[in-house]
Design an enzyme around this catalytic site. Structure first.
Site, short mmCIF file in Angstrom:
data_model
loop_
_atom_site.label_atom_id
_atom_site.label_comp_id
_atom_site.label_asym_id
_atom_site.label_seq_id
_atom_site.Cartn_x
_atom_site.Cartn_y
_atom_site.Cartn_z
CB CYS A 159 -0.89 0.04 1.24
SG CYS A 159 -1.70 -1.51 1.61
N1 GLN Z 1 -0.75 -6.41 4.22
C1 GLN Z 1 -1.74 -5.40 4.38
C2 GLN Z 1 -3.05 -5.73 3.71
O1 GLN Z 1 -3.14 -6.60 2.92
C3 GLN Z 1 -1.21 -4.00 4.06
C4 GLN Z 1 -1.33 -3.61 2.62
C5 GLN Z 1 -0.02 -3.30 1.92
O2 GLN Z 1 0.84 -2.53 2.35
N2 GLN Z 1 0.12 -3.94 0.82
O3 GLN Z 1 -4.01 -5.11 4.00
#
Ligand code: GLN
Length: 253
Positions: A2
């Site tokens: 994200c």
């Molecule tokens: N792993 C988390 C999620 O899937 C955070 C998202 C990310 O940084 N890709 O929500």
């Protein structure tokens, strides 16, 4: 992974950060510059939390769809103004649900929280740490995701009266200890102060006269953006930005 942004300063329209900046969160959702772990886009949802003013608690808007498909932010995001916000676009980690409640920012009273990264070995690697939480905290997690667990761990400490900087530092180091090679860029604000960690992911900060902006990727090409080194805890107010190493003994990069 994200992408997230935190803003503290003179009131702005959230659309400036979300849509209008040259490298806005909208651009970072379909053309991010620094993705890791094989992800290429942030199309699994987005969220915006902002403080409406006069000491009121934050308001939040989230959707489990790409930011570029949303039909509301472009209008209300220009109609409101705020002196503090957290916004994020999400790339769901494999195996985690694509639902509104998994999108940052997470909220509790005055707090807004976002996580950029992944807990490796989820969920087994952190089962012992999670077991330290009261059952009610686990039962009220917004989604069965690593980010929601990080928020539950941090929120517990904030409720107990721990200083935010200490709580952030302890949570990152405990989780990194149990799940090495995790990526743990956390972002937390109460609307007055902002706290952010860098742990195996990118973060930049822009400190201007009237505002401080913390962002996974710089929102424009101003030379004043500074990259935050890895393994740091950043503490910012409108007037001051400080960084401290999270752990001098940390070996993983
Ligand atoms: N792993 C988390 C999620 O899937 C955070 C998202 C990310 O940084 N890709 O929500």
């Amino acid at each position: 992974m994200c992408r997230h942004v935190g803003y503290l300063g003179e009131p702005i329209a959230p659309a400036e950060v979300l849509l209008d900046a040259p490298h806005s969160l909208l651009v970072q959702s379909y053309a991010p510059a620094d993705m890791r772990c094989g992800a290429t886009m942030n199309a699994d949802g987005f969220g915006l939390g902002w403080y409406p003013g006069d000491g009121a608690e934050p308001v939040r808007y989230r959707q489990p769809c790409p930011l570029w498909t949303d039909t509301n932010v472009a209008s209300f995001g220009r109609a409101i103004s705020t002196g503090a916000l957290v916004a994020a676009v999400r790339s769901a980690t494999v195996g985690m649900p694509v639902v509104e409640t998994a999108c940052a920012p997470f909220v509790d009273g005055r707090w807004l929280f976002s996580h950029n990264g992944v807990i490796t070995g989820w969920p087994h690697s952190v089962a012992e740490i999670a077991a330290e939480l009261p059952a009610v905290d686990l039962l009220t997690m917004e989604a069965p995701t690593d980010s929601a667990l990080l928020w539950a761990l941090l929120r517990r400490r904030l409720h107990a009266g721990e200083a935010p900087e200490a709580a952030m530092s302890v949570v990152v180091q405990a989780v990194a200890g149990a799940a090495p090679e995790s990526r743990l860029n956390l972002l937390l604000t109460d609307g007055t102060m902002m706290y952010a960690t860098t742990w195996a992911h990118s973060l930049s900060v822009l400190h201007r006269e009237d505002a401080v902006v913390v962002s996974s990727e710089p929102l424009d090409d101003r030379p004043e953006w500074q990259r935050v080194d890895d393994g740091q805890l950043l503490i910012a107010s409108k007037d001051e930005v400080r960084t401290h190493p999270l752990s001098p003994t940390r070996g993983f990069r």
